[in-house]
Write an enzyme that holds these catalytic residues in place. Structure first.
Site, PDB file in Angstrom:
ATOM      1  N   ARG A  15       1.380  10.725   6.427  1.00  0.00           N
ATOM      2  CA  ARG A  15       1.610  11.407   5.145  1.00  0.00           C
ATOM      3  C   ARG A  15       2.937  12.140   5.108  1.00  0.00           C
ATOM      4  NH1 ARG A  15      -0.873  17.413   5.115  1.00  0.00           N
ATOM      5  NH2 ARG A  15      -1.248  17.602   7.343  1.00  0.00           N
ATOM      6  N   GLU A  63      -7.788  13.168 -11.474  1.00  0.00           N
ATOM      7  CA  GLU A  63      -7.246  11.940 -10.884  1.00  0.00           C
ATOM      8  C   GLU A  63      -7.153  10.784 -11.877  1.00  0.00           C
ATOM      9  OE1 GLU A  63      -9.728  13.741  -9.597  1.00  0.00           O
ATOM     10  OE2 GLU A  63      -8.644  14.744  -7.984  1.00  0.00           O
ATOM     11  N   ASP A 122     -13.443  18.134   7.311  1.00  0.00           N
ATOM     12  CA  ASP A 122     -13.891  18.160   5.911  1.00  0.00           C
ATOM     13  C   ASP A 122     -15.196  17.391   5.720  1.00  0.00           C
ATOM     14  OD1 ASP A 122     -11.893  19.773   5.007  1.00  0.00           O
ATOM     15  OD2 ASP A 122     -10.630  18.145   4.262  1.00  0.00           O
ATOM     16  N   ARG A 172      -3.932  11.846   7.464  1.00  0.00           N
ATOM     17  CA  ARG A 172      -3.603  13.241   7.733  1.00  0.00           C
ATOM     18  C   ARG A 172      -3.282  13.483   9.206  1.00  0.00           C
ATOM     19  NH1 ARG A 172      -6.252  17.793   9.515  1.00  0.00           N
ATOM     20  NH2 ARG A 172      -5.607  19.741   8.539  1.00  0.00           N
TER      21      ARG A 172
END
Lengths: 317, 303
Positions: A15, A63, A122, A172
């Site tokens: 990223r 989005e 997450d 990530r």
């Protein structure tokens, strides 16, 4: 291609390439614009906004609107890149990507970050493991899954220069460098990273690093593994895959993605139709993810180097 | 159809627009009968506004150059009303009238829902409801920046506009309100949303399915300038509303046009059942008779 020795390769997240490459493209005079959905800092599109505030359009947490606005901007001659996380940037706006972007063959680059298990803690709600399947199934869409920071930069440059929809999958987690700066990916291309004779390891994305580690481990056991980075999942480098499968007679696909509809299933379709070859598929098996560190999750769900070695050994047994 | 004495801006000729709308209606019912499927109700409710855009001098564009730089853009977000758009484009010269006979057939330029890659004059492919306003917002943003920078020529001598037509039922899609927030937040001066408020959706009256309440108030609360168009099937009123909307440049404008679903065909008017059903040959004859009668033609010659 660069130093693929698994020791001491510097690690960066794919990223991190996003915002920097967009700035580079803007500096070169390409009419790029990024449309993000309140994640410009995380996706790094904020860097493009810092370069020129007009070039980053933040639509807020919306989005579907993100994809629509990108589509509209593309219809004014701009090269529009969408951001957000892969879970929201593909699934939440799938119909917009399908019916507006792909059906209209618009010059929109769907480039979310935080794909796969790399969002670790997450948890399963955020771990997007179906995006390659979703995007590959769409006519007019091209799907690139870069392995490291440098190849992500190349993937983004490539996306900007080919007309029409392109999906670039970024993560990530920091992953060790595989490619040198200035490497050049191509649509429908692949990269032979290690030559071998006993088994072919086809990998994409973060699994390229795991496949290289597996190759080292297998070498210690006297097994010669060939490692190919299948970064262009669609179009697929069929010739390279068929040639390597013919040479080694055994194929292991390695992806940080659901097995259904992922790179492995695409390869399986190719081989079963054209050149049936014994295969094992490493990836997620019909399960949501769960909270944990990226490394823990790769091991937990059987997508680490050890799992790849095990798959290869089972083919050699 | 409207008070002809109403002052209208140069370029608008109510008689011409009414005649064009009547021809669009003939083409709509005729092509749907030939196709054997499609959506007459929402095509006929939208006809007069689309006729005003294309034949009233509102939309600045060039049928001989569909990609003309600086042109206005029209997005039919309620893509199922494609027959109305095709009827306007054919009459305006974007493609041969013969194409109308191929609607919904294999190999046709005229797909069941508008396809920008197959049909000249279609700016955006639509059909999945709720997407046009977001696309129009992005388009308006890009066009406004080009205009502000002086990069965009305008054949109209004014800032190029984006018109997005939505159905009222379509407003039940959440993306519409995402886009409504965005467009107002960016104060897009060149964006005009038109709501074809015919009050019916496939499953019934909007108020019996999911009520939208006061649509003007909703857009107004989202930061839009709104125009309540009392009779969206009156081309003079439609022209006035569109002209005001184009002139307003402090932000986006929503025109809520009260229309009659199936307008102009007696047995289709306000009938939910005519949302997505083609007329039979007999029904077509009746429809054409209704349209001609409304257009003041005593007898159709040759039919």
């Amino acid at each position: 291609m660069a130093d693929t020795q698994t020791q001491s390769r510097p690690a960066r997240a794919t990223r991190e390439a996003f915002g920097e490459t967009l700035v580079e493209l803007a500096e070169q005079g390409l009419p790029v614009v990024a449309v993000d959905a309140d994640l410009a800092g995380s996706t790094t599109t904020k860097k493009l906004g810092a370069y020129d505030p007009e070039l980053l359009v933040d639509v807020g947490i919306a989005e579907q609107d993100m994809v629509g606005v990108a589509a509209g901007l593309s219809l004014t001659g701009r090269i529009a890149f969408t951001g957000s996380f892969a879970v929201f940037g593909t699934g939440r706006c799938y119909d917009q990507i399908r019916n507006t972007v792909c059906y209209g063959r618009l010059n929109v680059k769907v480039c979310p970050t935080h794909a796969g298990l790399s969002v670790g803690p997450d948890g399963g709600s955020h771990q997007m493991l179906e995006d390659i399947a979703l995007m590959s199934a769409l006519p007019n869409m091209r799907v690139i899954v870069p392995a490291d920071y440098e190849s992500a930069r190349s993937a983004l440059r490539l996306a900007a220069r080919v007309d029409g929809p392109v999906y670039v999958r970024m993560g990530r987690a920091k992953v060790p460098q595989v490619y040198d700066a200035g490497c050049e990916l191509s649509l429908g291309g692949s990269c032979l990273l290690r030559e071998g004779t006993d088994v072919t390891l086809l990998a994409c994305g973060v699994e390229v690093d795991q496949a290289l580690r597996a190759c080292d481990e297998l070498a210690r056991e006297g097994v010669s593994a060939e490692v190919i980075d299948v970064y262009s999942v669609k179009p697929l480098d069929e010739a390279a895959i068929l040639a390597s499968a013919l040479k080694t007679g055994r194929v292991v696909t390695c992806e940080e993605h659901m097995l259904a509809g992922g790179m492995g299933s695409v390869v399986a379709s190719l081989l079963s139709e054209r050149q049936p070859t014994p295969m094992r598929m490493v990836g997620m098996r019909d399960s949501f993810g769960t909270s944990g560190s990226f490394e823990e999750l790769l091991s937990h769900f059987g997508m680490d180097a050890a799992a790849i070695c095990e798959a290869a050994r089972s083919l050699l047994a | 159809m409207g008070d002809r004495s109403t002052a209208a801006p140069a370029g608008f000729d109510a008689d011409r627009v009414c005649a064009a709308a009547a021809q669009m209606r003939r083409d709509i019912v005729t092509m749907l009968e030939k196709a054997g499927s499609g959506h007459p109700g929402g095509s006929l409710s939208a006809t007069d506004i689309i006729a005003t855009l294309y034949f009233g001098g509102v939309l600045r564009h060039d049928p001989s150059d569909p990609q003309m730089p600086g042109r206005d853009r029209f997005i039919l977000s309620k893509g199922h009303a494609a027959p109305a758009l095709y009827a306007a484009l054919a009459q305006d010269g974007y493609f041969p009238r013969e194409w109308l006979d191929t609607l919904r057939k294999l190999g046709s330029h005229l797909q069941g829902h508008p396809d920008m890659r197959k049909c000249p004059g279609v700016e955006v492919s639509t059909g999945s409801l709720g997407q046009g306003l977001a696309v129009g917002s992005g388009m308006a943003l890009g066009m406004h920046r080009d205009w502000a920078r002086g990069d965009s020529a305008s054949p109209a001598g004014r800032e190029p506009q984006v018109f997005v037509m939505m159905g009222d039922g379509e407003l039940q899609e959440g993306e519409v309100w995402e886009a409504a927030m965005f467009a107002a937040s960016r104060r897009l001066p060149n964006l005009v949303a038109i709501v074809d408020n015919n009050t019916l959706q496939i499953d019934g009256h909007l108020d019996d399915v999911v009520s939208l309440g006061d649509i003007c108030a909703k857009f107004s609360a989202f930061g839009w300038f709104t125009i309540d168009l009392a009779d969206g099937n009156d081309v003079v009123e439609a022209n006035e509303a569109l002209t005001r909307a184009v002139a307003y440049d402090a932000g986006p404008v929503a025109i809520v046009a009260h229309t009659i679903k199936g307008k102009g065909v007696s047995f289709m008017e306000n009938q939910v059942g005519w949302h997505g059903k083609a007329p039979s040959a007999e029904q077509l004859a009746q429809a054409l008779a209704d349209i001609d009668a409304a257009a003041g033609v005593a007898e159709r010659k040759g039919c």
